[in-house]
Scaffold this motif. Structure first.
Motif, PDB file in Angstrom:
ATOM      1  N   LEU B 175       0.825  -1.193   0.000  1.00 11.62           N
ATOM      2  CA  LEU B 175       0.000   0.000   0.000  1.00 11.62           C
ATOM      3  C   LEU B 175       0.869   1.256   0.000  1.00 11.62           C
ATOM      4  O   LEU B 175       0.573   2.238  -0.683  1.00 11.62           O
ATOM      5  N   GLU B 176       1.991   1.195   0.777  1.00  2.30           N
ATOM      6  CA  GLU B 176       2.853   2.381   0.836  1.00  2.30           C
ATOM      7  C   GLU B 176       3.449   2.670  -0.532  1.00  2.30           C
ATOM      8  O   GLU B 176       3.553   3.816  -0.952  1.00  2.30           O
ATOM      9  N   ILE B 178       2.152   1.995  -3.356  1.00  7.69           N
ATOM     10  CA  ILE B 178       1.111   2.610  -4.196  1.00  7.69           C
ATOM     11  C   ILE B 178       1.033   4.099  -3.894  1.00  7.69           C
ATOM     12  O   ILE B 178       0.889   4.928  -4.799  1.00  7.69           O
ATOM     13  N   GLY B 179       1.155   4.439  -2.600  1.00 10.51           N
ATOM     14  CA  GLY B 179       1.137   5.852  -2.222  1.00 10.51           C
ATOM     15  C   GLY B 179       2.262   6.618  -2.886  1.00 10.51           C
ATOM     16  O   GLY B 179       2.049   7.679  -3.484  1.00 10.51           O
TER      17      GLY B 179
END
Lengths: 376, 458
Positions: B175-176, B178-179
């Motif tokens: 997820l990070e 993707i950020g």
């Protein structure tokens, strides 16, 4: 901290992307856009043909864009934002303080196909032929445009067109008439076309050339039909801050009455109609109020018994001009090549008319002229 | 479907992410390849076939070369030359303005975006295999992914095969990541949609005036708009590509390192389109330089490789001249400016010189560009006119913002600022800023659905 904000960025942006993806897919689809006054794109069909050149993706992209969730809001926001941060040109429309103008005027080229056609027409018919090329709003208000958009002005375009016409054709200098009156409400603020008042001013000159005395301005009763007209330049730019326009009707109760107005559609069926199409006021395209039924042929008969007949060959710029002519002729035949299939001769016998008046917006004369290709 | 379009951002991209993360890790590579092929095919199946054909030829030749090397054959150069000529031919067929008879019909109607990058990538791969710097790939899926990987297909970063292979192997989607990827993607998108498109309008406004009627200042503004527009287009696409790739956990390198504010042409050149320039150094100037010891010949080779890079951009004389001027300026710099010059003076000199050189990239013909440069130095005997004022009035904000954004001032402020508070606030605000910018870019794309102006077809 950095990790957390990164995760948050991911969550936020993914949410935005998926929300718009899902709403775009599952929202009920409209067939036409009222704001933009056009049919929306349909889902393209899958075939090996349109896949090989990427046509399919192009169509899909068009479809996705047209049906994108909240499109109307997005594009009016775009017009406001774009006008703020750079030149005031939005989707080819120049936004000046007082009006919207077509920014693409310099890219137009006069097409001589029309001139050739009119020359041939004048040769083959014995009646007198008159031609009026009407400037669009950018012709009269071109000074509002920045210089670099005005390398090829409508004045030049019109004179180039007139130069291509034979000497026997009587040319009407609408440009200078309108230019002199540019302080008046002669053009819509949000459209390329002239207003009824602009048409009246040109009518005064035209009708004298046709051999009549013009009806003076004070004899008319002028009624505002609507003050919410949004023209094609507004539709193109979706610039909300532009003021809506007024559509007027000039009536002369003591004058000649219109006995009948019939329209013939392209398959030959005759319809009863009126020179004013009130039902158009309920649609976004209010300009169609002036004879905007989309018929290629109209026939107007008046109570006047002078046996004078006039043939008008025109585009829809001229539709608001026709009502003024009805005061002088017992019959007026109006032909619009842009709605025609086949040549003019299939609609009427052109040799029967003593006078033929061509009225076209200069923007129409600049297109490729396909509808004029048929020989008279 | 280019990256800066609604269909990509709100259609293909989120869907491909969804599919990717639903797949088990072992399948992800194949999944990516399939999605890349769909992306490729979206430009037309003809386009897909071109890319696929090129991939298969280079893969096969690579395998052959690998085998020959193992056997100690003396003829390894044969497949190399065959491969290089095939790739070169592809590049020329699509890029060069050939007369009708010479141009095959399939290359006439459409231009496969990214073909210039593709040909450089595969040529680099072949040369690396030939020199033993990189093992020939056995797995065709991996190799196909290299040539068709959709985050770098449209002017994305140009990568050597071994680096790409490593990046794919060590991917670590989360997820990070993707950020990070989304921040990069949105940055690139803003560069393209907000900066480049508006600068292009400005450049177009200047171009629509006859050169002989321009005032000197307007001409300078036009050149500035072009160079900035070029920078924001190229780096915007590179950032978008890198960003998308980060979302899949595959870390690619940055292509530009804020070149616009450099104190020497040398530094400008080392920060401009780094992978690309690196390619020309690695595969053209360095091998050629081993052939000779003579300093003047080596200098000539250096300039030649820059000429080639310029030619690659434009495929005409103007591009060649641009390259020659950058290379020549760097040579002169190293010979003449021995002493340290004041940083500010250096920056102004570099900035102005880059604008002047840029005219050759912009112009349709070298003679026209020369004429333009004369106008920039007062050839029309007019410093400024009403058009200059109009340009400044309309574009001042966008010019100031984009000049600032093209420099590393903001990054330096973030990295060096003493007050950790500012840094913290900006970091905390990032998610909101990224989302807001994404929405603003959507506003600017909403009417036409995409922002397709690319300035150069590469």
């Amino acid at each position: 901290m950095k990790k957390k904000t990164n995760a948050l960025t991911a969550v936020f942006s993914l949410t935005v992307m998926f929300v718009f993806l899902l709403t775009t897919i599952f929202m009920p689809k409209k067939k036409t856009s009222e704001n933009e006054n056009r049919p929306l794109a349909e889902l393209p069909e899958l075939s090996s043909d349109n896949l090989s050149e990427g046509e399919y993706t192009h169509g899909l992209s068009r479809y996705f864009t047209d049906h994108f969730a909240g499109r109307d809001v997005w594009i009016s926001a775009q017009a406001l934002a774009e006008q703020q941060i750079c030149e005031s040109i939005v989707n080819g429309v120049y936004i000046s303080d007082s009006r919207l103008l077509d920014a693409g005027v310099s890219q137009r080229q006069v097409s001589m196909t029309y001139a050739d056609y009119i020359n041939r027409y004048a040769e083959e018919n014995s009646g007198a032929v008159y031609m009026a090329a009407i400037p669009t709003s950018v012709g009269v208000y071109g000074d509002l445009l920045p210089e670099h958009l005005l390398s090829n002005s409508e004045r030049d375009q019109i004179s180039r067109f007139y130069d291509g016409l034979a000497g026997s054709i009587r040319k009407i200098d609408a440009y200078n008439i309108l230019k002199m009156l540019s302080d008046n409400y002669i053009y819509y603020r949000s459209d390329n076309k002239w207003t009824s008042y602009g048409a009246y001013c040109v009518y005064r000159t035209v009708i004298q050339k046709l051999g009549f005395q013009p009806t003076s301005y004070d004899k008319y009763t002028i009624s505002h039909i609507t003050d919410a007209f949004r023209g094609e330049l507004y539709i193109k730019s979706q610039y909300m801050r532009s003021k809506p326009d007024i559509i007027d009707v000039y009536s002369y109760p003591e004058g000649t009455e219109i006995l009948s107005c019939t329209g013939t559609d392209s398959s030959g069926n005759i319809h009863e109609c009126s020179i004013y199409n009130s039902s158009a006021l309920e649609t976004p395209d209010m300009y169609r109020f002036y004879m905007g039924y989309g018929y290629p042929e109209y026939n107007i008969k008046t109570s006047l018994n002078n046996d004078r007949r006039l043939l008008v060959i025109c585009d829809d710029t001229a539709y608001c001009f026709i009502p003024f002519l009805t005061q002088h002729y017992s019959e007026i035949e109006v032909l619009s090549p842009e709605y025609m299939e086949g040549g003019i001769e299939s609609y009427t016998d052109t040799d029967e008319y003593e006078q033929t008046l061509f009225i076209f917006g200069i923007d129409t004369l600049c297109e490729n002229g396909e509808e004029f290709n048929s020989t008279p | 479907m280019i990256y800066s379009s609604l269909l990509f951002i709100y259609g293909f991209f989120p869907l491909s992410l969804l599919i990717y993360f639903l797949l088990p890790k072992g399948m992800q590579r194949t999944g990516l390849l399939l999605m890349s092929m769909v992306f490729c095919g979206a430009f037309g199946t003809k386009y897909l076939l071109t890319f696929f054909g090129c991939t298969v030829i280079n893969y096969t030749l690579g395998r052959i070369m690998g085998q020959m090397r193992k056997n100690g054959s003396r003829f390894t150069w044969i497949p190399l030359v065959a491969g290089l000529s095939a790739d070169m031919l592809m590049l020329f067929v699509f890029r060069a303005r050939l007369p009708g008879i010479l141009k095959p019909s399939f290359a006439e109607s459409s231009f496969p975006l990214g073909v210039s990058f593709l040909s450089l990538s595969v040529m680099g791969y072949l040369m690396d295999v030939y020199r033993g710097k990189c093992n020939a790939e056995r797995n065709i899926v991996s190799f196909c992914l290299y040539t068709m990987y959709f985050p770098r297909l449209i002017m994305g970063p140009l990568l050597r095969y071994d680096i790409f292979r490593k990046a794919v192997r060590s991917r670590d989607p989360s997820l990070e990541e993707i950020g990070v990827g989304m921040s990069l993607f949105v940055k690139g998108l803003a560069k393209k949609v907000l900066a480049a498109d508006n600068l292009f309008m400005m450049y177009n406004a200047v171009r629509s005036v006859e050169i002989s009627k321009l005032s000197a200042l307007s001409a300078w503004l036009g050149a500035l708009a072009y160079v900035l527009c070029l920078y924001f287009t190229l780096s915007g696409f590179a950032d978008m590509g890198t960003g998308i790739s980060y979302c899949f956990g595959i870390k690619l390198v940055q292509s530009f390192n804020y070149p616009m504010l450099s104190s020497r042409i040398k530094f400008f050149a080392s920060k401009w389109h780094m992978q690309l320039i690196c390619w020309f150094r690695r595969y053209i100037s360095r091998p050629l330089k081993t052939l000779t010891e003579k300093p003047w010949l080596r200098d000539l080779i250096f300039v030649f490789s820059w000429c080639m890079a310029g030619f690659w951009y434009k495929f005409d004389l103007g591009g060649l001249i641009w390259g020659a001027m950058i290379g020549g300026a760097m040579l002169l710099e190293s010979k003449i400016i021995k002493k340290k010059i004041l940083k500010a003076t250096g920056m102004i000199y570099t900035f102005l010189l880059v604008q002047i050189f840029g005219v050759f990239l912009a112009g349709d013909s070298a003679a026209g560009s020369l004429h333009y440069i004369i106008v920039m130095f007062g050839g029309t005997r007019q410093l400024a006119d009403s058009f200059t004022i109009y340009l400044l009035r309309s574009y001042l904000v966008i010019l100031l913002v984009s000049v600032y954004a093209s420099t590393d001032l903001f990054r330096n402020m973030m990295m060096r600022t003493g007050g950790a508070v500012i840094r913290k606030v900006i970091t905390a605000a990032t998610p909101f800023i990224v989302t807001a910018v994404l929405l603003i870019c959507t506003v600017f794309m909403s009417y036409s659905g995409s922002s397709e102006m690319i300035l150069m077809q590469l």
